[in-house]
Design an enzyme around this catalytic site. Structure first.
Site, PDB file in Angstrom:
ATOM      1  N   LEU A  82       0.635  -1.361   0.348  1.00  0.00           N
ATOM      2  CA  LEU A  82      -0.050   0.031   0.234  1.00  0.00           C
ATOM      3  C   LEU A  82       1.170   1.350   0.372  1.00  0.00           C
ATOM      4  O   LEU A  82       0.286   2.082   0.700  1.00  0.00           O
ATOM      5  CB  LEU A  82      -1.096   0.036   1.109  1.00  0.00           C
ATOM      6  CG  LEU A  82      -2.023  -1.137   1.234  1.00  0.00           C
ATOM      7  CD1 LEU A  82      -2.410  -1.489   2.694  1.00  0.00           C
ATOM      8  CD2 LEU A  82      -2.792  -1.556   0.217  1.00  0.00           C
ATOM      9  N   ASN A 125       1.396   2.637  -3.125  1.00  0.00           N
ATOM     10  CA  ASN A 125       1.695   3.538  -3.601  1.00  0.00           C
ATOM     11  C   ASN A 125       0.147   3.639  -3.781  1.00  0.00           C
ATOM     12  O   ASN A 125      -0.024   2.949  -5.391  1.00  0.00           O
ATOM     13  CB  ASN A 125       2.896   3.889  -4.764  1.00  0.00           C
ATOM     14  CG  ASN A 125       2.085   5.063  -5.626  1.00  0.00           C
ATOM     15  OD1 ASN A 125       2.523   6.014  -5.295  1.00  0.00           O
ATOM     16  ND2 ASN A 125       2.518   4.558  -6.828  1.00  0.00           N
ATOM     17  N   SER A 166       9.372  -1.398 -19.627  1.00  0.00           N
ATOM     18  CA  SER A 166       9.161   0.183 -19.188  1.00  0.00           C
ATOM     19  C   SER A 166      10.121  -0.115 -20.621  1.00  0.00           C
ATOM     20  O   SER A 166      10.923  -0.672 -20.781  1.00  0.00           O
ATOM     21  CB  SER A 166       9.544   0.765 -18.757  1.00  0.00           C
ATOM     22  OG  SER A 166       8.805   1.982 -19.525  1.00  0.00           O
ATOM     23  N   TYR A 174      15.228   5.192 -12.157  1.00  0.00           N
ATOM     24  CA  TYR A 174      14.684   4.524 -12.217  1.00  0.00           C
ATOM     25  C   TYR A 174      15.043   3.724 -13.403  1.00  0.00           C
ATOM     26  O   TYR A 174      14.545   2.322 -13.541  1.00  0.00           O
ATOM     27  CB  TYR A 174      13.289   5.216 -11.971  1.00  0.00           C
ATOM     28  CG  TYR A 174      12.075   4.377 -13.324  1.00  0.00           C
ATOM     29  CD1 TYR A 174      11.142   3.592 -11.825  1.00  0.00           C
ATOM     30  CD2 TYR A 174      11.452   4.986 -14.562  1.00  0.00           C
ATOM     31  CE1 TYR A 174       9.918   2.725 -12.393  1.00  0.00           C
ATOM     32  CE2 TYR A 174      10.246   3.605 -14.693  1.00  0.00           C
ATOM     33  CZ  TYR A 174      10.178   2.160 -14.055  1.00  0.00           C
ATOM     34  OH  TYR A 174       8.911   1.851 -14.412  1.00  0.00           O
ATOM     35  N   LYS A 215      14.626  -0.706 -14.220  1.00  0.00           N
ATOM     36  CA  LYS A 215      14.764  -1.724 -15.204  1.00  0.00           C
ATOM     37  C   LYS A 215      15.851  -2.524 -15.829  1.00  0.00           C
ATOM     38  O   LYS A 215      15.539  -3.904 -16.769  1.00  0.00           O
ATOM     39  CB  LYS A 215      13.391  -1.295 -16.234  1.00  0.00           C
ATOM     40  CG  LYS A 215      12.199  -0.026 -15.888  1.00  0.00           C
ATOM     41  CD  LYS A 215      11.680  -1.356 -14.834  1.00  0.00           C
ATOM     42  CE  LYS A 215      10.411  -0.871 -14.205  1.00  0.00           C
ATOM     43  NZ  LYS A 215       9.480  -1.668 -13.660  1.00  0.00           N
ATOM     44  N   PHE A 259       5.026   1.182 -23.298  1.00  0.00           N
ATOM     45  CA  PHE A 259       5.042   2.405 -23.967  1.00  0.00           C
ATOM     46  C   PHE A 259       4.501   3.695 -22.623  1.00  0.00           C
ATOM     47  O   PHE A 259       4.555   3.449 -21.250  1.00  0.00           O
ATOM     48  CB  PHE A 259       4.645   2.405 -25.155  1.00  0.00           C
ATOM     49  CG  PHE A 259       5.539   1.844 -25.868  1.00  0.00           C
ATOM     50  CD1 PHE A 259       5.682   0.587 -26.137  1.00  0.00           C
ATOM     51  CD2 PHE A 259       6.359   2.786 -26.812  1.00  0.00           C
ATOM     52  CE1 PHE A 259       7.798   0.340 -26.236  1.00  0.00           C
ATOM     53  CE2 PHE A 259       7.792   2.013 -27.002  1.00  0.00           C
ATOM     54  CZ  PHE A 259       7.983   1.261 -27.291  1.00  0.00           C
ATOM     55  N   ASN A 260       3.595   3.644 -22.936  1.00  0.00           N
ATOM     56  CA  ASN A 260       2.942   4.696 -21.839  1.00  0.00           C
ATOM     57  C   ASN A 260       0.930   4.372 -21.937  1.00  0.00           C
ATOM     58  O   ASN A 260       0.135   4.458 -22.465  1.00  0.00           O
ATOM     59  CB  ASN A 260       2.564   6.564 -22.351  1.00  0.00           C
ATOM     60  CG  ASN A 260       4.627   7.042 -22.718  1.00  0.00           C
ATOM     61  OD1 ASN A 260       4.861   5.909 -22.767  1.00  0.00           O
ATOM     62  ND2 ASN A 260       3.973   7.881 -21.420  1.00  0.00           N
ATOM     63  N   ASN A 297       2.747  12.590 -15.403  1.00  0.00           N
ATOM     64  CA  ASN A 297       2.345  11.718 -16.871  1.00  0.00           C
ATOM     65  C   ASN A 297       1.383  12.585 -16.689  1.00  0.00           C
ATOM     66  O   ASN A 297       0.457  13.328 -16.354  1.00  0.00           O
ATOM     67  CB  ASN A 297       2.305  10.015 -16.021  1.00  0.00           C
ATOM     68  CG  ASN A 297       3.167   9.530 -16.054  1.00  0.00           C
ATOM     69  OD1 ASN A 297       4.095   9.511 -16.576  1.00  0.00           O
ATOM     70  ND2 ASN A 297       1.988   8.258 -15.521  1.00  0.00           N
ATOM     71  N   ASP A 352      13.284  14.022 -21.426  1.00  0.00           N
ATOM     72  CA  ASP A 352      12.234  13.950 -22.104  1.00  0.00           C
ATOM     73  C   ASP A 352      12.691  13.371 -23.340  1.00  0.00           C
ATOM     74  O   ASP A 352      13.594  14.211 -23.890  1.00  0.00           O
ATOM     75  CB  ASP A 352      11.192  14.974 -22.434  1.00  0.00           C
ATOM     76  CG  ASP A 352      10.126  14.976 -21.186  1.00  0.00           C
ATOM     77  OD1 ASP A 352      10.169  14.374 -20.231  1.00  0.00           O
ATOM     78  OD2 ASP A 352       9.708  15.976 -20.684  1.00  0.00           O
TER      79      ASP A 352
HETATM   80  P1  NAD Z   1       1.876   1.806  -8.746  1.00  0.00           P
HETATM   81  O1  NAD Z   1       2.424   2.747  -8.409  1.00  0.00           O
HETATM   82  O2  NAD Z   1       0.722   2.301  -9.055  1.00  0.00           O
HETATM   83  O3  NAD Z   1       1.705   0.730  -8.585  1.00  0.00           O
HETATM   84  C1  NAD Z   1       2.417  -0.446  -8.140  1.00  0.00           C
HETATM   85  C2  NAD Z   1       2.057  -1.002  -6.829  1.00  0.00           C
HETATM   86  O4  NAD Z   1       3.323  -1.469  -6.237  1.00  0.00           O
HETATM   87  C3  NAD Z   1       1.005  -0.097  -5.583  1.00  0.00           C
HETATM   88  O5  NAD Z   1       0.342  -1.000  -5.586  1.00  0.00           O
HETATM   89  C4  NAD Z   1       2.441   0.322  -4.036  1.00  0.00           C
HETATM   90  O6  NAD Z   1       2.062   0.418  -3.374  1.00  0.00           O
HETATM   91  C5  NAD Z   1       2.916  -1.781  -4.511  1.00  0.00           C
HETATM   92  N1  NAD Z   1       4.367  -1.983  -4.236  1.00  0.00           N
HETATM   93  C6  NAD Z   1       5.482  -0.486  -4.526  1.00  0.00           C
HETATM   94  N2  NAD Z   1       7.011  -2.113  -3.400  1.00  0.00           N
HETATM   95  C7  NAD Z   1       6.217  -2.516  -2.788  1.00  0.00           C
HETATM   96  C8  NAD Z   1       6.729  -3.536  -2.113  1.00  0.00           C
HETATM   97  N3  NAD Z   1       8.596  -3.021  -1.795  1.00  0.00           N
HETATM   98  N4  NAD Z   1       5.722  -4.318  -1.401  1.00  0.00           N
HETATM   99  C9  NAD Z   1       4.694  -4.546  -1.928  1.00  0.00           C
HETATM  100  N5  NAD Z   1       3.929  -3.570  -2.951  1.00  0.00           N
HETATM  101  C10 NAD Z   1       4.998  -2.616  -3.216  1.00  0.00           C
HETATM  102  O7  NAD Z   1       2.304   1.075 -10.585  1.00  0.00           O
HETATM  103  P2  NAD Z   1       1.924   1.401 -11.603  1.00  0.00           P
HETATM  104  O8  NAD Z   1       1.376   1.816 -13.245  1.00  0.00           O
HETATM  105  O9  NAD Z   1       1.267   0.103 -11.688  1.00  0.00           O
HETATM  106  O10 NAD Z   1       3.222   0.182 -12.323  1.00  0.00           O
HETATM  107  C11 NAD Z   1       3.592  -0.745 -12.464  1.00  0.00           C
HETATM  108  C12 NAD Z   1       4.687  -1.481 -12.815  1.00  0.00           C
HETATM  109  O11 NAD Z   1       5.133  -1.285 -14.166  1.00  0.00           O
HETATM  110  C13 NAD Z   1       5.484  -0.755 -12.283  1.00  0.00           C
HETATM  111  O12 NAD Z   1       6.539  -2.217 -12.027  1.00  0.00           O
HETATM  112  C14 NAD Z   1       5.788   0.277 -12.669  1.00  0.00           C
HETATM  113  O13 NAD Z   1       7.858   0.488 -12.903  1.00  0.00           O
HETATM  114  C15 NAD Z   1       5.772  -0.720 -14.224  1.00  0.00           C
HETATM  115  N6  NAD Z   1       5.537   0.837 -15.909  1.00  0.00           N
HETATM  116  C16 NAD Z   1       4.684   1.500 -14.898  1.00  0.00           C
HETATM  117  C17 NAD Z   1       4.496   2.306 -16.433  1.00  0.00           C
HETATM  118  C18 NAD Z   1       3.228   3.585 -16.068  1.00  0.00           C
HETATM  119  O14 NAD Z   1       3.184   4.679 -16.702  1.00  0.00           O
HETATM  120  N7  NAD Z   1       2.962   3.880 -15.395  1.00  0.00           N
HETATM  121  C19 NAD Z   1       5.308   2.600 -17.256  1.00  0.00           C
HETATM  122  C20 NAD Z   1       6.050   2.206 -17.983  1.00  0.00           C
HETATM  123  C21 NAD Z   1       6.253   0.384 -16.471  1.00  0.00           C
END
Ligand code: NAD
Length: 344
Positions: free
Chosen positions: A35, A37, A127, A152, A156, A181-182, A202, A301
């Site tokens: 929880l 994030n 990513s 970050y 990855k 991607f996004n 974002n 960027d």
């Molecule tokens: P998010 O922050 O909404 O979800 C990540 C979840 O992981 C959160 O609920 C957080 O509470 C939980 N979390 C974080 N660290 C933790 C830990 N140590 N133990 C247990 N839970 C933990 O992020 P998202 O946008 O859903 O992204 C998910 C994945 O996709 C991530 O790995 C992110 O790097 C990758 N990603 C996201 C995007 C984007 O734009 N959203 C793009 C490329 C890659």
């Protein structure tokens, strides 16, 4: 005993939509999330959509003992989708150790446990940042991985390498890295969506928060890029399409359809849209006028990125189905719902 899928970070943005897609495909799901994030209320949103409440374990994956304890308790995990990570690029520059620990130590603990299993299937959230500014567009999986611009991005790249090296010596471990991607948008019901904490990093949450009045004005960072209208181009993919791709990729591993036990796929629409095009699409689909200004370019960027989707189309048999308008409409519906619930 029915086999279960572990979704780490399953209460987050992409994780929660993937949990819904898994349940709708008949899988039993257990979520790990600390929880950091996300909110526990997301579990209620998942239940409203699917009529199923997945098991939930409030575990911090940095705690190796708790990770081991989890696998002792849940002996029937057939697959793992690993979303849990920290994802704010700027914060990663200020606090690199937090990012290396949260994004890599957690991955190592999971792989240590999974590599001991007779059969393990693992999906990793990677990513398109691994490509940096690619030399050619669209970007295919064979494009070189460029030096990361931030801790970050580095997590990855290193994460992918860790998985690849582990798969080499553990043929029982099958893994796929998905390079998103996004991701944008929300479930059409508006029961789940993106919940940015603090100032959104974002574009789309910034747009919806500006449109609803939480922010005064949207800044468009730079209009002098070498693109049609001078603003940056990205490949915006609906989170529902992205979620579906995870189920497809996992099935491929679980059904032993993959030739190699490690592979990488791009997940995008294959289409690039400029920042101004996104703004226009938002205004058109929602009827809301956006206040925006052109600001200085933002450091780090890149000019343009969009996916070559041939590999995902042909090998996974997956393609995105929803367009930008639909994604923005769902993001707007979600923003209105969140704002209403904040008022009550
Ligand atoms: P998010 O922050 O909404 O979800 C990540 C979840 O992981 C959160 O609920 C957080 O509470 C939980 N979390 C974080 N660290 C933790 C830990 N140590 N133990 C247990 N839970 C933990 O992020 P998202 O946008 O859903 O992204 C998910 C994945 O996709 C991530 O790995 C992110 O790097 C990758 N990603 C996201 C995007 C984007 O734009 N959203 C793009 C490329 C890659």
């Amino acid at each position: 005993m029915k086999s279960k899928i572990l979704v780490t970070g399953g209460l987050g943005f992409i994780g929660s939509h993937t949990v819904v897609a898994l349940i709708e495909q008949g899988y039993e799901v257990v979520i790990i999330d600390n929880l950091s994030n996300s909110s526990i209320n997301v579990l209620g949103g998942i239940t409203k959509i699917t009529q199923v409440t997945p098991e939930f374990e409030n575990i911090d994956l940095r705690n190796k003992e708790e990770v081991l304890g989890f696998f002792e308790k849940h002996t029937n995990i057939a697959g793992v989708i690993h979303f849990a990570a920290s994802k704010a690029v700027g914060e990663s520059v200020e606090n690199p150790l937090l990012y290396y620990e949260n994004n890599l130590a957690t991955l190592i603990y999971l792989l240590q446990r999974l590599s001991e299993k007779e059969d393990a299937n693992f999906i990793f959230s990677s990513s398109c940042t691994v490509y940096g500014q690619a030399d050619t567009l669209p970007i295919s999986e064979s494009a070189p991985v460029k030096k990361a611009e931030s801790p970050y991005g580095n997590t990855k790249q290193i994460g992918e390498e860790i998985i690849k090296d582990t798969c080499k010596v553990h043929p029982n471990l099958k893994a796929i890295s998905l390079r998103y991607f996004n991701p944008i948008g929300a479930h059409p019901s508006a029961e789940i969506g993106e919940l940015p904490i603090g100032t959104p990093q974002n574009l789309v949450p910034f747009i919806t928060q500006t449109a609803i009045g939480k922010r005064e004005q949207l800044s468009v960072f730079g209009n002098d890029y070498p693109t049609n209208d001078g603003t940056c181009i990205r490949d915006y993919i609906h989170v529902m399409d992205l979620a579906r791709a995870h189920v497809v990729a996992l099935k491929r591993l679980m059904n032993n359809e993959a030739e190699s036990n490690y592979d990488v796929f791009n997940l995008g629409t294959g289409k690039g849209n400029s920042v101004l095009e996104v703004i226009q699409s938002f205004e058109r689909t929602t009827g809301k006028k956006l206040s925006y200004k052109i600001a200085e370019r933002r450091e780090g960027d890149i000019t343009a990125a969009y996916a070559d989707t041939i590999k995902a189309n042909s090998v996974l048999g997956w393609r995105s189905e929803k367009d930008l308008d639909e994604a923005l409409e769902s993001a707007w519906k979600w923003e209105k719902k969140v704002t209403d619930s904040e008022k009550n």
